[in-house]
Motif scaffolding. Structure first.
Motif, PDB file in Angstrom:
ATOM      1  N   GLY A   1      41.399  35.694  44.191  1.00  0.00           N
ATOM      2  CA  GLY A   1      41.208  36.161  45.566  1.00  0.00           C
ATOM      3  C   GLY A   1      39.783  36.670  45.699  1.00  0.00           C
ATOM      4  N   TYR A   2      39.571  37.642  46.581  1.00  0.00           N
ATOM      5  CA  TYR A   2      38.231  38.201  46.783  1.00  0.00           C
ATOM      6  C   TYR A   2      37.631  38.665  45.468  1.00  0.00           C
ATOM      7  N   VAL A   3      38.395  39.500  44.767  1.00  0.00           N
ATOM      8  CA  VAL A   3      37.860  40.130  43.560  1.00  0.00           C
ATOM      9  C   VAL A   3      37.781  39.129  42.413  1.00  0.00           C
TER      10      VAL A   3
ATOM     11  N   VAL B   1      42.057  31.537  37.439  1.00  0.00           N
ATOM     12  CA  VAL B   1      43.399  30.987  37.570  1.00  0.00           C
ATOM     13  C   VAL B   1      44.044  31.563  38.824  1.00  0.00           C
ATOM     14  N   ASP B   2      44.785  30.733  39.537  1.00  0.00           N
ATOM     15  CA  ASP B   2      45.586  31.269  40.642  1.00  0.00           C
ATOM     16  C   ASP B   2      46.853  30.441  40.763  1.00  0.00           C
ATOM     17  N   LYS B   3      47.935  31.131  41.071  1.00  0.00           N
ATOM     18  CA  LYS B   3      49.198  30.394  41.208  1.00  0.00           C
ATOM     19  C   LYS B   3      49.288  29.670  42.546  1.00  0.00           C
TER      20      LYS B   3
ATOM     21  N   SER C   1      47.084  25.359  46.338  1.00  0.00           N
ATOM     22  CA  SER C   1      46.198  24.822  47.378  1.00  0.00           C
ATOM     23  C   SER C   1      44.829  25.507  47.307  1.00  0.00           C
ATOM     24  N   LYS C   2      44.833  26.799  46.948  1.00  0.00           N
ATOM     25  CA  LYS C   2      43.562  27.516  46.803  1.00  0.00           C
ATOM     26  C   LYS C   2      42.732  26.891  45.676  1.00  0.00           C
ATOM     27  N   ILE C   3      43.393  26.607  44.563  1.00  0.00           N
ATOM     28  CA  ILE C   3      42.681  26.027  43.408  1.00  0.00           C
ATOM     29  C   ILE C   3      42.200  24.615  43.734  1.00  0.00           C
TER      30      ILE C   3
ATOM     31  N   ALA D   1      53.880  40.859  36.478  1.00  0.00           N
ATOM     32  CA  ALA D   1      54.153  39.429  36.229  1.00  0.00           C
ATOM     33  C   ALA D   1      52.981  38.815  35.468  1.00  0.00           C
ATOM     34  N   ALA D   2      51.761  39.197  35.844  1.00  0.00           N
ATOM     35  CA  ALA D   2      50.579  38.675  35.139  1.00  0.00           C
ATOM     36  C   ALA D   2      50.595  39.134  33.687  1.00  0.00           C
ATOM     37  N   ALA D   3      50.993  40.394  33.460  1.00  0.00           N
ATOM     38  CA  ALA D   3      51.038  40.921  32.085  1.00  0.00           C
ATOM     39  C   ALA D   3      52.029  40.119  31.234  1.00  0.00           C
TER      40      ALA D   3
ATOM     41  N   PHE E   1      34.485  47.949  42.461  1.00  0.00           N
ATOM     42  CA  PHE E   1      34.006  48.733  43.606  1.00  0.00           C
ATOM     43  C   PHE E   1      33.273  47.877  44.637  1.00  0.00           C
ATOM     44  N   LEU E   2      33.323  46.540  44.485  1.00  0.00           N
ATOM     45  CA  LEU E   2      32.549  45.705  45.411  1.00  0.00           C
ATOM     46  C   LEU E   2      33.040  45.860  46.847  1.00  0.00           C
ATOM     47  N   ARG E   3      32.098  45.686  47.772  1.00  0.00           N
ATOM     48  CA  ARG E   3      32.446  45.706  49.199  1.00  0.00           C
ATOM     49  C   ARG E   3      32.431  44.277  49.711  1.00  0.00           C
TER      50      ARG E   3
ATOM     51  N   SER F   1      41.142  45.763  53.330  1.00  0.00           N
ATOM     52  CA  SER F   1      42.116  45.437  52.286  1.00  0.00           C
ATOM     53  C   SER F   1      42.318  46.578  51.302  1.00  0.00           C
ATOM     54  N   CYS F   2      41.505  47.635  51.387  1.00  0.00           N
ATOM     55  CA  CYS F   2      41.581  48.667  50.347  1.00  0.00           C
ATOM     56  C   CYS F   2      41.927  50.068  50.858  1.00  0.00           C
ATOM     57  N   PHE F   3      41.098  50.625  51.754  1.00  0.00           N
ATOM     58  CA  PHE F   3      41.275  52.047  52.114  1.00  0.00           C
ATOM     59  C   PHE F   3      42.691  52.382  52.597  1.00  0.00           C
TER      60      PHE F   3
HETATM   61  N1  LIG Z   1      39.098  42.939  48.365  1.00  0.00           N
HETATM   62  C1  LIG Z   1      38.317  43.931  48.005  1.00  0.00           C
HETATM   63  O1  LIG Z   1      37.306  44.212  48.636  1.00  0.00           O
HETATM   64  C2  LIG Z   1      38.622  44.743  46.770  1.00  0.00           C
HETATM   65  C3  LIG Z   1      37.633  45.592  46.255  1.00  0.00           C
HETATM   66  C4  LIG Z   1      37.927  46.337  45.129  1.00  0.00           C
HETATM   67  C5  LIG Z   1      39.183  46.256  44.533  1.00  0.00           C
HETATM   68  N2  LIG Z   1      40.129  45.425  45.071  1.00  0.00           N
HETATM   69  C6  LIG Z   1      41.432  45.348  44.395  1.00  0.00           C
HETATM   70  O2  LIG Z   1      41.477  44.141  43.649  1.00  0.00           O
HETATM   71  C7  LIG Z   1      42.793  43.599  43.649  1.00  0.00           C
HETATM   72  C8  LIG Z   1      42.776  42.184  44.188  1.00  0.00           C
HETATM   73  O3  LIG Z   1      42.368  42.238  45.535  1.00  0.00           O
HETATM   74  P1  LIG Z   1      41.927  40.933  46.343  1.00  0.00           P
HETATM   75  O4  LIG Z   1      41.418  41.404  47.650  1.00  0.00           O
HETATM   76  O5  LIG Z   1      41.078  40.083  45.483  1.00  0.00           O
HETATM   77  O6  LIG Z   1      43.379  40.239  46.532  1.00  0.00           O
HETATM   78  P2  LIG Z   1      43.718  38.800  47.099  1.00  0.00           P
HETATM   79  O7  LIG Z   1      45.018  38.909  47.750  1.00  0.00           O
HETATM   80  O8  LIG Z   1      42.531  38.265  47.849  1.00  0.00           O
HETATM   81  O9  LIG Z   1      43.866  37.896  45.781  1.00  0.00           O
HETATM   82  C9  LIG Z   1      44.880  38.014  44.847  1.00  0.00           C
HETATM   83  C10 LIG Z   1      45.151  36.630  44.282  1.00  0.00           C
HETATM   84  O10 LIG Z   1      45.984  36.746  43.125  1.00  0.00           O
HETATM   85  C11 LIG Z   1      46.828  35.610  43.080  1.00  0.00           C
HETATM   86  N3  LIG Z   1      47.921  35.888  42.150  1.00  0.00           N
HETATM   87  C12 LIG Z   1      48.908  36.803  42.254  1.00  0.00           C
HETATM   88  N4  LIG Z   1      49.688  36.781  41.153  1.00  0.00           N
HETATM   89  C13 LIG Z   1      49.169  35.842  40.324  1.00  0.00           C
HETATM   90  C14 LIG Z   1      49.517  35.359  39.031  1.00  0.00           C
HETATM   91  N5  LIG Z   1      50.554  35.860  38.342  1.00  0.00           N
HETATM   92  N6  LIG Z   1      48.776  34.384  38.498  1.00  0.00           N
HETATM   93  C15 LIG Z   1      47.736  33.855  39.154  1.00  0.00           C
HETATM   94  N7  LIG Z   1      47.350  34.277  40.370  1.00  0.00           N
HETATM   95  C16 LIG Z   1      48.052  35.262  40.954  1.00  0.00           C
HETATM   96  C17 LIG Z   1      47.212  35.399  44.525  1.00  0.00           C
HETATM   97  O11 LIG Z   1      47.685  34.078  44.747  1.00  0.00           O
HETATM   98  C18 LIG Z   1      45.895  35.693  45.235  1.00  0.00           C
HETATM   99  O12 LIG Z   1      45.115  34.513  45.414  1.00  0.00           O
HETATM  100  C19 LIG Z   1      43.646  44.568  44.474  1.00  0.00           C
HETATM  101  O13 LIG Z   1      44.256  45.489  43.613  1.00  0.00           O
HETATM  102  C20 LIG Z   1      42.604  45.265  45.331  1.00  0.00           C
HETATM  103  O14 LIG Z   1      43.020  46.553  45.722  1.00  0.00           O
HETATM  104  C21 LIG Z   1      39.874  44.666  46.166  1.00  0.00           C
END
Ligand SMILES: NC(=O)c1ccc[n+]([C@@H]2O[C@H](COP(=O)([O-])OP(=O)(O)OC[C@H]3O[C@@H](n4cnc5c(N)ncnc54)[C@H](O)[C@@H]3O)[C@@H](O)[C@H]2O)c1
Length: 434
Positions: free
Chosen positions: A9-11, A29-31, A34-36, A102-104, A152-154, A262-264
């Motif tokens: 995802g974003y992070v 990796v992502d489950k 379609s994203k992959i 689940a990831a663990a 901590f990215l924005r 998505s965070c605060f």
């Molecule tokens: N978005 C931000 O700006 C930001 C900043 C700092 C921290 N965070 C934290 O980082 C974490 C992720 O946030 P995000 O915004 O990237 O989330 P997101 O929803 O954009 O991405 C999460 C991704 O994980 C995938 N996923 C879930 N379970 C999976 C698995 N078992 N195997 C493979 N892929 C799997 C999902 O399909 C999804 O694409 C959160 O805890 C969030 O609080 C986010």
């Protein structure tokens, strides 16, 4: 080093691409197949400035890969990052840790040789202990260390935040894991970004404390804005006047429609929940959450007031829907509260967002989405600036006025100077300014 990101995802995507750019070999990796597929076809599923180039370069140079099946990437990794979502759990506000656990389990089943498992998701204190227990139970023989490394990215400035962070926090007591983390982040030495080694629980708390503090700072200036309106002061001057004090600092003192994103919202709720569970309530954060929630309602009322109190049958042109500029992220955006409240009061909504439309369309219905800001305000009884995208900062106000039905502007981001807009005969309302 070989790095695997679980969750793209974003992070996961930004961190993965940046680690690849540091010279590591990274598989994201992502489950979500379609994203992959899109990533493998060279398409970036999110809008984040500079990310397309960074991904393209690192894919081309053979350091960045994408996969649905985690098997090979987990078995071959020196470090596996968990970067999955931790949304609010329905009902109690606690972080939903099911994706992390689940990831663990997946990692436990597939890892091979000494592996550092790094939790980058934002997780409540004690989650690292639980992840360790899950892996130990499934693989009593495995050699591994679980590390906390909050992100901590924005959004909107994610790449520069990752590559030039104020600090990197690493929570572990394991010396081997510390060395792996040092090696992973070694390129940051050039920028002299501090690598802060702390205990795992401390690291987990640092992330929540940071987000809660920033949310509180925004909420504080929002309350000062309301007070400024009541007493005839200018909140922007108040923010500058207090912010120039180094103990306070100028950042996160921009009054607006309330924090979102998505965070605060989810992280403040989760901290409140954790603190309550431990019998040490965080009353400041509880108040922050409550004040912010009521603020979004108050913003809809402010817009109604600017239109004389009744918006039934009136057309409102909204500029900006995402929770902040330079992202297409709509999670917990103030628009998600404000637009439906105006619709419930009978308003007809036209809107334009430079990048957020495809996400907004899934969440905001009965909105007439337009292709540019001028079309969004054409025929409108009022224009509302909800997100401060750069392209809204220098609109041709004569043109805006000429296409609107009545020149009413509600600027919830204080983008314009009141004198400038009023000199063009707009009825102008902003936040905390006379
Ligand atoms: N978005 C931000 O700006 C930001 C900043 C700092 C921290 N965070 C934290 O980082 C974490 C992720 O946030 P995000 O915004 O990237 O989330 P997101 O929803 O954009 O991405 C999460 C991704 O994980 C995938 N996923 C879930 N379970 C999976 C698995 N078992 N195997 C493979 N892929 C799997 C999902 O399909 C999804 O694409 C959160 O805890 C969030 O609080 C986010």
């Amino acid at each position: 080093m070989r790095v695997t990101m679980i969750g793209t995802g974003y992070v996961g995507l930004v961190s993965g691409a940046c680690f690849a750019d540091f010279g590591h070999v990274v598989t994201c990796v992502d489950k979500d197949a379609s994203k992959i597929e899109r990533l493998q076809a060279g398409e970036i599923p999110i809008f984040e400035p500079g990310l397309d180039k960074l991904v393209e370069t690192n894919v081309r140079e053979g350091r960045l890969f994408f996969a649905v099946d985690p098997k090979e990437a987990i078995a071959s990794a020196d470090a596996i990052f968990i970067a999955v979502g931790t949304p609010s759990r329905r009902g109690d506000g606690h972080a939903d840790l099911s994706y992390v656990y689940a990831a663990a389990e997946e990692i436990a089943d597939l890892m091979d040789g000494f592996t550092v498992i790094v939790n980058k998701s934002t997780v409540p204190v004690g989650t690292g202990d639980e992840v360790e227990a899950i892996i130990k139970k499934r693989r009593p023989d495995a050699e591994f260390a679980v590390v906390s490394n909050p992100e901590f990215l924005r959004e909107g400035a994610a790449i520069s935040d990752f590559k030039r962070p104020d600090r990197v926090v690493v929570g572990t007591e394991d010396e081997r894991a510390r060395n792996v983390m040092r090696e992973l982040y070694r390129p940051l030495n050039l920028n002299e970004s501090p690598l802060l080694f702390v205990g795992r629980r401390t690291s987990e708390l640092i992330k929540y404390a940071a987000n809660a503090f920033l949310a509180m700072k925004i909420t504080f200036i929002n309350e000062m804005a309301d007070l400024s309106e009541a007493v005839g002061a200018d909140v922007q001057a108040v923010a500058r006047g207090i912010g120039l004090d180094n103990r306070i600092g100028t950042k996160f003192l921009h009054a607006g429609p309330g924090y979102g994103g998505s965070c605060f919202p989810k992280d403040t709720l989760a901290l409140v929940k954790t603190a309550a569970d431990h019998g040490t309530p965080t009353r400041l954060i509880e108040a922050t959450v409550a004040v912010n929630a009521s603020r979004k309602k108050a913003m809809a009322e402010k817009i109604k007031k600017a239109l004389g109190g009744d918006v039934s049958g009136k057309t409102i042109g909204i500029l900006g829907l995402t929770f902040k500029p330079n992202t297409d992220d709509m999670r917990d955006a103030p628009s998600l509260d404000i637009v439906p409240a105006l619709q419930a009061a009978g308003a007809v909504i036209q809107a334009y967002d430079p990048e957020g439309r495809h996400e907004a369309e899934k969440l905001l219905t009965d909105v007439d989405y337009k292709a540019n800001p001028y079309d969004a305000v054409a025929g409108a009884d009022a224009m509302v600036i909800l997100t401060e995208w750069d392209q809204f900062r220098a609109l041709d106000l004569d043109r805006v006025k000429s296409v609107m039905k009545t020149p009413v502007m509600v600027d919830l981001r204080n983008v314009y100077k009141p004198s400038e807009v009023r000199s063009k005969d707009f009825d102008y309302t902003s936040i905390g300014r006379p």
